[in-house]
Design an enzyme around this catalytic site. Structure first.
Site, PDB file in Angstrom:
ATOM      1  CB  THR A 226      67.099  99.807  28.762  1.00 33.46           C
ATOM      2  OG1 THR A 226      66.512 100.401  29.943  1.00 33.46           O
ATOM      3  CG2 THR A 226      66.534 100.475  27.545  1.00 33.46           C
TER       4      THR A 226
ATOM      5  CE  LYS B 246      66.989  99.150  33.902  1.00 35.97           C
ATOM      6  NZ  LYS B 246      67.019 100.412  33.204  1.00 35.97           N
TER       7      LYS B 246
ATOM      8  CB  CYS C  20      65.495 101.593  38.161  1.00 35.68           C
ATOM      9  SG  CYS C  20      64.063 101.413  37.097  1.00 35.68           S
TER      10      CYS C  20
ATOM     11  CG  PHE D 200      62.132 111.493  37.105  1.00 33.23           C
ATOM     12  CD1 PHE D 200      63.455 111.151  37.343  1.00 33.23           C
ATOM     13  CD2 PHE D 200      61.860 112.416  36.111  1.00 33.23           C
ATOM     14  CE1 PHE D 200      64.489 111.724  36.614  1.00 33.23           C
ATOM     15  CE2 PHE D 200      62.884 113.004  35.366  1.00 33.23           C
ATOM     16  CZ  PHE D 200      64.204 112.656  35.626  1.00 33.23           C
ATOM     17  CG  LEU D 201      56.748 105.696  37.532  1.00 33.21           C
ATOM     18  CD1 LEU D 201      56.862 104.408  38.328  1.00 33.21           C
ATOM     19  CD2 LEU D 201      55.582 105.598  36.593  1.00 33.21           C
ATOM     20  CB  ALA D 202      59.028 105.621  43.295  1.00 32.12           C
TER      21      ALA D 202
ATOM     22  CE  LYS E  11      64.781 106.850  35.603  1.00 32.68           C
ATOM     23  NZ  LYS E  11      63.828 106.934  36.692  1.00 32.68           N
TER      24      LYS E  11
HETATM   25  N1  LIG Z   1      59.688  99.999  36.277  1.00 34.95           N
HETATM   26  C1  LIG Z   1      59.878 101.247  36.685  1.00 34.95           C
HETATM   27  O1  LIG Z   1      59.495 101.658  37.769  1.00 34.95           O
HETATM   28  C2  LIG Z   1      60.598 102.232  35.786  1.00 34.95           C
HETATM   29  C3  LIG Z   1      60.696 103.570  36.201  1.00 34.95           C
HETATM   30  C4  LIG Z   1      61.343 104.468  35.383  1.00 34.95           C
HETATM   31  C5  LIG Z   1      61.902 104.038  34.202  1.00 34.95           C
HETATM   32  N2  LIG Z   1      61.808 102.741  33.832  1.00 34.95           N
HETATM   33  C6  LIG Z   1      62.412 102.338  32.575  1.00 34.95           C
HETATM   34  O2  LIG Z   1      61.387 101.976  31.663  1.00 34.95           O
HETATM   35  C7  LIG Z   1      61.834 100.933  30.799  1.00 34.95           C
HETATM   36  C8  LIG Z   1      60.877  99.766  30.848  1.00 34.95           C
HETATM   37  O3  LIG Z   1      60.825  99.269  32.168  1.00 34.95           O
HETATM   38  P1  LIG Z   1      59.788  98.141  32.608  1.00 34.95           P
HETATM   39  O4  LIG Z   1      59.992  97.929  34.051  1.00 34.95           O
HETATM   40  O5  LIG Z   1      58.420  98.479  32.115  1.00 34.95           O
HETATM   41  O6  LIG Z   1      60.371  96.903  31.729  1.00 34.95           O
HETATM   42  P2  LIG Z   1      59.680  95.540  31.307  1.00 34.95           P
HETATM   43  O7  LIG Z   1      60.788  94.669  30.829  1.00 34.95           O
HETATM   44  O8  LIG Z   1      58.770  95.087  32.381  1.00 34.95           O
HETATM   45  O9  LIG Z   1      58.741  95.905  30.058  1.00 34.95           O
HETATM   46  C9  LIG Z   1      59.198  96.183  28.778  1.00 34.95           C
HETATM   47  C10 LIG Z   1      58.147  95.701  27.754  1.00 34.95           C
HETATM   48  O10 LIG Z   1      58.544  96.132  26.448  1.00 34.95           O
HETATM   49  C11 LIG Z   1      58.040  95.181  25.531  1.00 34.95           C
HETATM   50  N3  LIG Z   1      58.673  95.350  24.230  1.00 34.95           N
HETATM   51  C12 LIG Z   1      59.910  94.962  23.833  1.00 34.95           C
HETATM   52  N4  LIG Z   1      60.108  95.311  22.545  1.00 34.95           N
HETATM   53  C13 LIG Z   1      59.002  95.949  22.114  1.00 34.95           C
HETATM   54  C14 LIG Z   1      58.613  96.562  20.892  1.00 34.95           C
HETATM   55  N5  LIG Z   1      59.436  96.612  19.850  1.00 34.95           N
HETATM   56  N6  LIG Z   1      57.406  97.115  20.812  1.00 34.95           N
HETATM   57  C15 LIG Z   1      56.567  97.093  21.863  1.00 34.95           C
HETATM   58  N7  LIG Z   1      56.874  96.550  23.061  1.00 34.95           N
HETATM   59  C16 LIG Z   1      58.080  95.975  23.193  1.00 34.95           C
HETATM   60  C17 LIG Z   1      58.329  93.857  26.210  1.00 34.95           C
HETATM   61  O11 LIG Z   1      57.543  92.815  25.666  1.00 34.95           O
HETATM   62  C18 LIG Z   1      57.982  94.179  27.681  1.00 34.95           C
HETATM   63  O12 LIG Z   1      56.649  93.821  27.974  1.00 34.95           O
HETATM   64  C19 LIG Z   1      63.255 100.591  31.250  1.00 34.95           C
HETATM   65  O13 LIG Z   1      64.163 101.319  30.461  1.00 34.95           O
HETATM   66  C20 LIG Z   1      63.287 101.102  32.667  1.00 34.95           C
HETATM   67  O14 LIG Z   1      64.596 101.434  33.086  1.00 34.95           O
HETATM   68  C21 LIG Z   1      61.142 101.838  34.590  1.00 34.95           C
END
Ligand SMILES: NC(=O)c1ccc[n+]([C@@H]2O[C@H](COP(=O)([O-])OP(=O)(O)OC[C@H]3O[C@@H](n4cnc5c(N)ncnc54)[C@H](O)[C@@H]3O)[C@@H](O)[C@H]2O)c1
Length: 438
Positions: free
Chosen positions: A72, A259, A256, A142-144, A200
């Site tokens: 997102t 954004k 995060c 909520f993981l870091a 969140k």
């Molecule tokens: N990275 C973190 O530490 C963290 C922690 C808490 C929350 N989040 C939240 O989690 C979400 C994802 O973060 P991320 O870092 O993994 O992002 P990212 O962009 O690395 O991964 C997202 C994945 O989703 C896939 N995707 C897109 N459309 C899809 C679909 N229709 N079906 C299946 N897969 C699909 C993409 O190909 C991509 O690999 C975000 O909203 C982020 O804010 C991330």
């Protein structure tokens, strides 16, 4: 998902992503993410009840519960560009689920999303249903990064929000029962959908706000002779404030914080609360200022010019124990120094060269950006060295050897306050540490 699979051998977990390269990496010996302890968790369940597949539709069809964890990112176009969350992947996922699902499904929002996204998801799901029935829950993560496995093993809390109807409460209970296999029940909070979604964003905003608060004070410490670590310790002992997240640095990064605050601020604007919006936006402004203040300090100390000078950058990841570089402060610092004409030589123990190049330069080329294979090599014949990530290995490098190999006077800029400052001064370094008078 790997942790759920590891803790619940009787639950079949399929992680699905259309990105074939990513899925292949998850099925290989080299996982695509560096995260302490993750490999063990994945290997304990992979092939037993944890599967990685590109067959998104097949996985949707078979699942009872679908965790939507798509990206997102901040919107880069149209209304809300640069602030609002881009929900195109969320919407595409909801449309695909509606198209494929035949029976009842619980859809769990795992991505971080603006408050009331569940309402849009429900509308899309229910108005496109081909026989499927849906409950949408919010279960923010909520993981870091860097401590993800620890955080998942023993979370401060698990939050699950859902519709406060008999069907909604039943769905909540199903997801609660998964986490309850290893998380004490009293740490599993259930709320309505909107509280969970909003919590969140607010949690990340509060965390980032603490960093910007202490970073703003670091500048005041430098000009008054106060020491930001001593101030942090003194205020952190107040139980109302608490000791964590009070370390000053060159600025927060990661995918995060920025954004999510921009998104929160955009939401406030949207709901007619411009004062609240600008309050939260200032957290990002201070962060940007801290980054440029740091690179400005390097230029100033190096006699107001770094043109043609060699600056070594130790650490590129946005924090230690991760290879994630999204929004890392190192990008801004490297770009500033390159713009001043410096030769920037970067070393990071985990981030590949191609990643550093594309983060700093995009598709451009610049011979002044050099990637090095070791800290010692990066610092050889440097005019100045900047530490930007708190990797443990930087704490006890052979700084005498580094000093001997550098041009004099040798400058060291500690962007994380992790170095042995007294020892470095003794060696002869000219030192700058954030929030300190050294
Ligand atoms: N990275 C973190 O530490 C963290 C922690 C808490 C929350 N989040 C939240 O989690 C979400 C994802 O973060 P991320 O870092 O993994 O992002 P990212 O962009 O690395 O991964 C997202 C994945 O989703 C896939 N995707 C897109 N459309 C899809 C679909 N229709 N079906 C299946 N897969 C699909 C993409 O190909 C991509 O690999 C975000 O909203 C982020 O804010 C991330």
């Amino acid at each position: 998902m790997a942790m759920i699979a590891a803790k619940c051998p009787d639950i079949r977990v399929t992680v699905t992503d259309p990105n074939a390269q990513r899925i292949a990496a998850w099925n290989s010996d080299t996982l695509p993410i560096y995260e302490p302890g993750l490999e063990e968790v994945v290997l304990s369940a992979r092939g037993r009840n944890l599967f990685f597949s590109t067959d998104v539709r097949g996985a949707i069809r078979e699942a009872d519960i679908i965790f939507v964890s798509v990206g997102t990112p901040t919107k880069t176009y149209g209304v809300g560009a640069g602030r609002a969350a881009d929900l195109k992947y969320i919407e595409a996922a909801a449309r695909m689920i509606a198209e494929v699902a035949e029976g009842p499904k619980i859809i769990v929002e795992k991505s971080t999303i603006p408050v009331r996204t569940a309402s849009a998801m429900l509308t899309i799901l229910r108005s496109n249903s081909k026989g499927g029935t849906f409950q949408v829950l919010s279960n923010p993560e909520f993981l870091a990064e860097g401590t993800a496995v620890e955080d998942l093993e023993d979370p401060d809390r698990v939050l699950i929000g859902g519709e406060q109807t008999p069907e909604g409460l039943e769905a909540i209970e199903k997801v609660v029962s998964i986490y309850a296999r290893w998380v004490p029940r009293e740490k599993i909070l259930t709320t309505n959908l909107w509280s969970s979604e909003l919590s969140k964003l607010v949690a990340n905003a509060f965390l980032a706000q603490r960093i910007s608060s202490i970073n703003s004070i670091s500048a005041l410490c430098e000009v008054t002779g106060a020491d930001v670590d001593e101030v942090g310790r003194a205020i952190g002992l107040d139980s109302r404030i608490g000791p964590k997240f009070l370390k000053a640095s060159v600025g927060f990064g990661g995918s995060c914080f920025q954004k999510d605050i921009l998104n929160l601020s955009y939401l406030c604007q949207h709901f007619g609360l411009p004062e609240v919006a600008s309050y939260w936006e200032s957290v990002v402004k201070i962060n940007d200022w801290q980054k440029s203040r740091f690179s400005g300090r390097i230029v100033r100390d190096l006699f107001n010019t770094v043109s043609g000078k060699h600056i070594a950058i130790l650490g590129f990841a946005f924090k230690k124990d991760t290879n994630d570089t999204r929004e890392t402060a190192a990008i801004a610092v490297c770009r500033d120094l390159l713009a001043e004409g410096a030769r920037v030589v970067v070393y990071d123990p985990q981030v590949p060269e191609s990643q550093i190049r594309s983060d700093v330069l995009g598709s451009q080329e610049n011979p002044n950006l050099v990637i090095s294979k070791s800290a010692l090599e990066a610092c050889k014949e440097a005019h100045g060295v900047a530490v930007l990530t708190e990797w443990d290995e930087f704490k006890d490098l052979d700084y005498q050897k580094i000093y001997d190999g550098m041009l004099k006077p040798a400058f060291l800029f500690d962007g994380r306050n992790i170095l042995p400052h007294a020892k470095l001064k003794q060696i002869g370094f000219r030192l700058f540490a954030i929030g300190k008078h050294v």
